[in-house]
Design a protein around this motif. Sequence first.
Motif, PDB file in Angstrom:
ATOM      1  N   GLU A  21    -147.924-128.816  -2.995  1.00  0.00           N
ATOM      2  CA  GLU A  21    -146.686-128.548  -3.730  1.00  0.00           C
ATOM      3  C   GLU A  21    -146.861-127.296  -4.570  1.00  0.00           C
ATOM      4  O   GLU A  21    -147.945-127.057  -5.126  1.00  0.00           O
ATOM      5  N   LEU A  22    -145.772-126.527  -4.675  1.00  0.00           N
ATOM      6  CA  LEU A  22    -145.823-125.262  -5.400  1.00  0.00           C
ATOM      7  C   LEU A  22    -144.456-124.993  -6.009  1.00  0.00           C
ATOM      8  O   LEU A  22    -143.445-124.990  -5.305  1.00  0.00           O
ATOM      9  N   ALA A 258    -151.242-115.032  -2.865  1.00  0.00           N
ATOM     10  CA  ALA A 258    -151.130-115.034  -1.402  1.00  0.00           C
ATOM     11  C   ALA A 258    -150.419-116.301  -0.922  1.00  0.00           C
ATOM     12  O   ALA A 258    -149.624-116.260   0.030  1.00  0.00           O
ATOM     13  N   ALA A 259    -150.687-117.430  -1.605  1.00  0.00           N
ATOM     14  CA  ALA A 259    -150.042-118.690  -1.223  1.00  0.00           C
ATOM     15  C   ALA A 259    -148.532-118.614  -1.420  1.00  0.00           C
ATOM     16  O   ALA A 259    -147.752-119.125  -0.599  1.00  0.00           O
ATOM     17  N   ALA A 263    -145.694-118.871   1.520  1.00  0.00           N
ATOM     18  CA  ALA A 263    -144.657-119.900   1.454  1.00  0.00           C
ATOM     19  C   ALA A 263    -143.246-119.318   1.558  1.00  0.00           C
ATOM     20  O   ALA A 263    -142.273-120.079   1.619  1.00  0.00           O
ATOM     21  N   LEU A 264    -143.131-117.998   1.598  1.00  0.00           N
ATOM     22  CA  LEU A 264    -141.831-117.336   1.745  1.00  0.00           C
ATOM     23  C   LEU A 264    -141.624-116.768   3.146  1.00  0.00           C
ATOM     24  O   LEU A 264    -140.522-116.347   3.491  1.00  0.00           O
ATOM     25  N   ARG A 265    -142.678-116.761   3.948  1.00  0.00           N
ATOM     26  CA  ARG A 265    -142.581-116.176   5.292  1.00  0.00           C
ATOM     27  C   ARG A 265    -141.897-117.139   6.259  1.00  0.00           C
ATOM     28  O   ARG A 265    -142.050-118.348   6.166  1.00  0.00           O
ATOM     29  N   LEU A 321    -144.100-128.124   0.276  1.00  0.00           N
ATOM     30  CA  LEU A 321    -144.547-126.888  -0.349  1.00  0.00           C
ATOM     31  C   LEU A 321    -143.376-125.994  -0.741  1.00  0.00           C
ATOM     32  O   LEU A 321    -143.334-125.444  -1.843  1.00  0.00           O
ATOM     33  N   ARG A 322    -142.407-125.867   0.150  1.00  0.00           N
ATOM     34  CA  ARG A 322    -141.252-124.986  -0.079  1.00  0.00           C
ATOM     35  C   ARG A 322    -140.089-125.708  -0.750  1.00  0.00           C
ATOM     36  O   ARG A 322    -139.069-125.091  -1.054  1.00  0.00           O
TER      37      ARG A 322
END
Length: 399
Positions: A21-22, A258-259, A263-265, A321-322
Amino acid sequence: MLLREKPRIITALYENGTLMELTCEEETAGQLLGNIYIGRVRNIVDNIQAAFVEISNQVICYLAFQDLKNPIFTSAKTGNTLKVGDELLVQVSKEAVKTKAPVVTTNLNFTGKYAVLTTGSQRIGVSAKIPEDRKAELKALVQPFADGDYGFVVRTNAKAASEEELLQEIRQLTLQYQELCKIAAHRPCFSLLHKALEGHMTHLRDTYMDSLDEILTDDPQLYEEMLSYLSCKQPEDQKKLKLYRDPFPLIKLYNLEAALQDALRERVWLKSGAYLVIQQTEALVVIDVNTGKFSGHKPMQDTFFKINLEAAKEIARQIRLRNLSGIIIVDFIDMERREDRQMLMDAFEHSLKQDPVKTSLVGISKLNLVELTRKKIRKPLHEQLTQVCPVCHGSGYLY
């Protein structure tokens, strides 16, 4: 892990060394989620079975009739039919998302570590993740406190709690609700009666503490804030809190920059060489599974099954995560064998059940697309990281 990268606070949750999770939320975002207001009904739209409620100057929220449960009116009123001008207690249940207004409900929730007091139901509910024998015990313990105006939901954290810890929190939540009702009778419309915890503190409260080994931060102010909260609300977890003092930045130690970029790609590579394509639209999220660089030596159907199994586990992680929500459509690689499809769905459902946010696997459509839904609560990560240019009013990511 919590760290401050002004003007945002980054919260990261790792499970067995894997980032699950982020979140990246602004400190000055003026969070509405969870707040309780005295709102005024501005408009009623029968054809969509909803009303629009103003909670502060020009902040209009959506109230579905299905969320109009046991409303508490603060203005003089005859009958229970909702009318324009009525003043009532509402709680923000969903943040504004793009063009959609915040969502409110009259089902007031007061959340603790072990239980939730809810005015929308007088029943006692128990987390599905608690064993059946323990469920009956907890339900019987809490039942005497449901007095007809509210009920309780016993949370997963209560599984390992002592009776006294649970009952003490139940008493605190009951007192909190009673005090709010007393105050509401003497406050003007648009008053903020209850301010919810900030987003990063909510994560701290809602994480299943029995499986949490360490709470880490490199920010002294955040450390003191969490220490104060834990010492008051969760003293048994206070020893898990650590202040990182090394001069090497924590954000670089865990490679979080970098994480965030990953997570945006749109494209996510799997270890096998296959990859996912994740595309977010206004209405839904679409995830496509592709064979990519994978070069197996097994028969084609075995290869497809292996890729799909790997993809299912990673898709469940990427959704958490997203913070993807709403309707999610997954296009796995087509498989001919019925038993392979069933094993894939079982494995996918198992991975989705690890998500603390309610996620429902609907099934496979006639087009062989897997459909699922995930409850919308907070903004998805890509919106948290979107910054609007003050000159051209375009938008772009911070990372």
